[in-house]
Design a protein around this motif. Structure first.
Motif, mmCIF file in Angstrom:
data_model
loop_
_atom_site.group_PDB
_atom_site.id
_atom_site.type_symbol
_atom_site.label_atom_id
_atom_site.label_comp_id
_atom_site.label_asym_id
_atom_site.label_seq_id
_atom_site.Cartn_x
_atom_site.Cartn_y
_atom_site.Cartn_z
ATOM 1 N N VAL A 137 0.833 -1.331 0.023
ATOM 2 C CA VAL A 137 -0.078 0.136 0.099
ATOM 3 C C VAL A 137 0.736 1.138 -0.081
ATOM 4 O O VAL A 137 2.010 1.247 0.269
ATOM 5 N N MET A 152 -4.097 0.041 6.585
ATOM 6 C CA MET A 152 -4.225 -1.499 6.204
ATOM 7 C C MET A 152 -3.895 -2.317 7.589
ATOM 8 O O MET A 152 -4.520 -3.533 7.496
ATOM 9 N N VAL A 169 2.330 -6.061 5.740
ATOM 10 C CA VAL A 169 2.117 -4.716 4.885
ATOM 11 C C VAL A 169 3.603 -4.176 4.453
ATOM 12 O O VAL A 169 4.241 -4.265 5.189
#
Length: 410
Positions: free
Chosen positions: A65, A73, A87
């Motif tokens: 992201v 997230m 992530v």
């Protein structure tokens, strides 16, 4: 579970998935990037992550992201109980984001600890939430054999080229061409080497991962015919279509809940066997009085329809507990969720009777939760014989004999 240890899994050492989710959603319109738009009260990216999580042979899931959405997230992962998810910070383009995701397996500076390097890596858009295990398996097995593979679909429109004056120059013969879709899969070393050799131009303006494998590693991808549900959420109308599909999917799923008593578990097993060819069924055997983390994850991760099987005279408290757990999951109930309490009673138990006060209490409770979009029903199942369903199977029977089934509810 090791990927090669499941009959349905690929015979490879390890499989991981990288989900680019750094888009701004300009074509969708609005301030929220499309991957974070809610569908049935849940962010779109969460549906895609869950689709990957359900595949037991995928060991790690990397969601890439933009820097400003990292905390968003992480909060989604925590709220919905996602597992195996890391992530990663994305780059300014799609290819740079994917490259950053791959680096988590090979370069210490991008991770506090390196993840296990997979033999095959799946690349799949975070805004394609309806991917199923069978197509994932097909592209992984094709990548294992050919080095790279990708899903394709027939073109639905003819592709044309315009001249400098804006008039038609020529068109392509549609039957000879296909649309490149996701998922795509690669031997990790091939796609990572391709990204390492990429020019800045490819990283900034390229879109096709299969092309990079061909251009830099001379790996010609195997093309796998994909299913119609691989489409990408791009425009606002796509969100409405996704919501419709998810609603239809939810109506075709049921969770069977039993306590840990053998006879009740066996009846739940038989019900599972009867239904699984028609709808998606999950069976859970738990002690409701103690609570259960797996059941909590089911409530947090998905709104099902539920059948709770018991052999108690009164099960109102258990039903109330299930409703409480459903409400505490914080999943907006935008469509009716059906909860059926099925009580098993042998006809040999001549002392059994339905207490009028208890029945009234059950009906009152059902009316109250109906306002919350939860439909509660009670079902009394009277069995002619009390023998084990397993014995019945051995003697050619598939279930205990039932008689005089009576229902109560809203």
């Amino acid at each position: 579970m090791e990927p090669g240890g499941c009959e349905a899994g690929p015979a490879v050492k390890a499989v991981a998935a990288v989900l680019p989710a750094g888009g701004s959603g300009e074509r969708l319109g609005g301030a929220t990037p499309k991957q974070f738009c809610t569908v049935q009260g849940r962010p779109l990216v969460s549906y895609t992550v869950r689709a990957m999580e359900r595949v037991s042979w995928i060991s790690d899931i990397i969601v890439v992201v933009s820097p400003e959405n990292i905390e968003t997230m992480k909060s989604i992962i925590e709220k919905y109980g996602h597992k195996k998810v890391t992530v990663a910070e994305g780059g300014i383009t799609r290819h740079r984001s994917i490259f950053n995701g791959l680096k988590l397996f090979s370069e210490n500076e991008f991770s506090n600890h390196l993840l296990q390097k997979p033999e095959v890596v799946i690349i799949h858009d975070a805004v394609r939430p309806f991917v199923e295990e069978d197509i994932l398996l097909k592209v992984v097995m094709a990548a294992k054999e050919h080095g790279a593979a990708g899903a394709i679909r027939p073109l639905v429109s003819t592709v044309i080229a315009s001249a400098a004056d804006g008039c038609l120059d020529h068109s392509l013969e549609r039957a000879k061409y296909r649309a490149s879709e996701m998922p795509q899969a690669f031997l990790f070393d091939i796609i990572y080497q391709a990204y390492q050799q990429c020019t800045d131009y490819d990283l900034d303006y390229g879109t096709e991962c299969l092309h990079l494998a061909l251009k830099y590693c001379k790996t010609n991808a195997k093309l796998v015919e994909g299913t119609a549900d691989l489409w990408k959420v791009t425009y606002k109308r796509d969100l409405y279509a996704a919501e419709s599909i998810i609603k239809d999917s939810l109506s075709q799923q049921i969770c069977i809940i039993t306590d840990v008593k053998e006879a009740v578990v066996q009846v739940g097993f038989l019900l599972h066997e009867c239904l699984r060819s028609q709808i998606k069924v999950e069976a859970v055997s738990v002690s409701l009085s103690k609570g259960n983390s797996h059941l909590q994850n089911i409530f947090s991760g998905q709104c099902y329809n539920f059948v709770c099987i018991n052999d108690k005279k009164y099960a109102t408290e258990e039903i109330q507990q299930l409703v409480n757990m459903l409400e505490e999951s914080n999943i907006p109930l935008l469509h009716p969720v059906v909860l059926i309490s099925a009580h098993l009673n042998s006809l040999e138990n001549t002392s059994f009777s339905i207490d009028l006060e208890e029945l009234t209490r059950m009906k009152k409770f059902a009316r109250e939760v109906k306002r919350k979009n939860i439909l509660v029903y009670g079902l009394l199942v009277q069995c002619k014989e009390k023998r084990s369903p397993w014995r019945g199977q051995e003697q050619g029977n598939t279930a205990p004999r039932l008689a005089n089934n009576r229902g109560i509810g809203t």
